[in-house]
Design an enzyme around this catalytic site. Sequence first.
Site, PDB file in Angstrom:
ATOM      1  N   THR A 167       0.711  -1.530   0.078  1.00 13.19           N
ATOM      2  CA  THR A 167      -0.010  -0.144   0.273  1.00 13.19           C
ATOM      3  C   THR A 167       0.881   0.816  -0.512  1.00 13.19           C
ATOM      4  OG1 THR A 167      -2.009  -0.893   1.165  1.00 13.19           O
ATOM      5  CG2 THR A 167      -2.057   1.448   1.711  1.00 13.19           C
ATOM      6  N   ARG A 193     -15.527  -5.445  -0.156  1.00 12.00           N
ATOM      7  CA  ARG A 193     -14.547  -4.486   0.831  1.00 12.00           C
ATOM      8  C   ARG A 193     -13.514  -3.920   1.132  1.00 12.00           C
ATOM      9  NH1 ARG A 193      -9.172  -3.845   3.115  1.00 12.00           N
ATOM     10  NH2 ARG A 193      -8.737  -4.727   4.524  1.00 12.00           N
ATOM     11  N   GLY A 195     -11.358  -1.141   3.533  1.00  4.81           N
ATOM     12  CA  GLY A 195     -10.160  -0.876   4.062  1.00  4.81           C
ATOM     13  C   GLY A 195     -10.537   0.092   4.640  1.00  4.81           C
ATOM     14  N   ASP A 196      -8.665   0.393   5.741  1.00  2.00           N
ATOM     15  CA  ASP A 196      -8.400   1.623   6.299  1.00  2.00           C
ATOM     16  C   ASP A 196      -7.941   2.949   5.748  1.00  2.00           C
ATOM     17  OD1 ASP A 196      -6.164  -0.410   5.900  1.00  2.00           O
ATOM     18  OD2 ASP A 196      -4.901   1.596   6.498  1.00  2.00           O
ATOM     19  N   THR A 215      -0.453   1.784   6.966  1.00  2.83           N
ATOM     20  CA  THR A 215      -0.194   0.633   6.081  1.00  2.83           C
ATOM     21  C   THR A 215      -0.246  -0.316   6.964  1.00  2.83           C
ATOM     22  OG1 THR A 215       0.929  -1.188   3.853  1.00  2.83           O
ATOM     23  CG2 THR A 215       2.345   0.712   5.885  1.00  2.83           C
ATOM     24  N   GLY A 216      -1.083  -2.281   6.807  1.00  5.02           N
ATOM     25  CA  GLY A 216      -1.514  -3.039   7.880  1.00  5.02           C
ATOM     26  C   GLY A 216      -2.483  -3.584   7.632  1.00  5.02           C
ATOM     27  N   GLY A 218      -6.253  -3.471   7.314  1.00  4.73           N
ATOM     28  CA  GLY A 218      -6.993  -2.773   7.300  1.00  4.73           C
ATOM     29  C   GLY A 218      -7.882  -2.651   8.555  1.00  4.73           C
TER      30      GLY A 218
END
Length: 290
Positions: A167, A193, A195-196, A215-216, A218
């Site tokens: 990301t 879906r 994410g964050d 990043t990671g 989400g």
Amino acid sequence: MKKVIVHGGAGDFSKSDHDITEYKEGVENAVQAGYDALVTGNALDAVVHAVSSLEDNPLFNAGTGAVLNVEGEVEADAMVMFQGRMGAVGALRNMRNPVQVARLVMDETDHVFLVGEGAYSFGRRWFDHYDPVTEERREKFEELKSHFLRGDTRWKKNAHLYSEHGTVGAVAFDGDLAAATSTGGIWLKLKGRIGDSPLAGCGTYAGEKAALSATGIGENIVRSVFSKSVHDLLPEFSLEKALKMMLAHSPETGAIAIDSGGTVEYAFNTNNMAWAICDRGNVSSFEVNI
Ligand code: ASP
């Protein structure tokens, strides 16, 4: 004082099929593009240029080269935030630079977030239809699919098979602060879906005290409302300390930040994170011993 920092995801780069120098070159080019835009424009221009450069690089999980969902499609999430304004897109298909569509949501509409078909038809007013799926991602999809029962709604139990990040995000400062993040999300995520990254205060935030991009996984970042919470803790806490405290149970996270005093920070709890900083025209970036 003008500064830009970018990231290209956190993870274990030794597991990549690509040479580490390719990631390094990618983030260095992006931070330079961002800095050049900061000199001629503003902090928002900087983060949009930096993130667009990473979206155009198939190595990273955003724009061209974004990872595929369970249906074999790219559904992109992106967000920009600047001077208390924001624009975001979610589950956006067939656009080359989702971050630029997110900026247009902010600049050209009364809304803050468009998703799916609506985001696509909005984007088409400015941009051509574009297929961001690369051959490399398609091959990986075919490989992963064999480990995955189609229709399974618990992608997480197989997450070790396809935990690959990449990301991208950028934060810029010239007195004003801006942040942007763009991603294809997580391999084999369910269709629809989000994410964050495009959720304000989760993967992306720019407020009075700081601007951040994370990043990671989400879902973990969303649950902790990570970026806004860290924003509120800075500068008393360091980004590193805040990340340790808030994501102790999510060992796959990285973030970048600049605070309103111009202090640049990065932190991650993975083996590596691709990052680069441009400070008064000088570029520094991650070094990895292999
Ligand atoms: N945070 C992104 C998401 O969950 C993925 C990543 O950072 O690699 O959508």
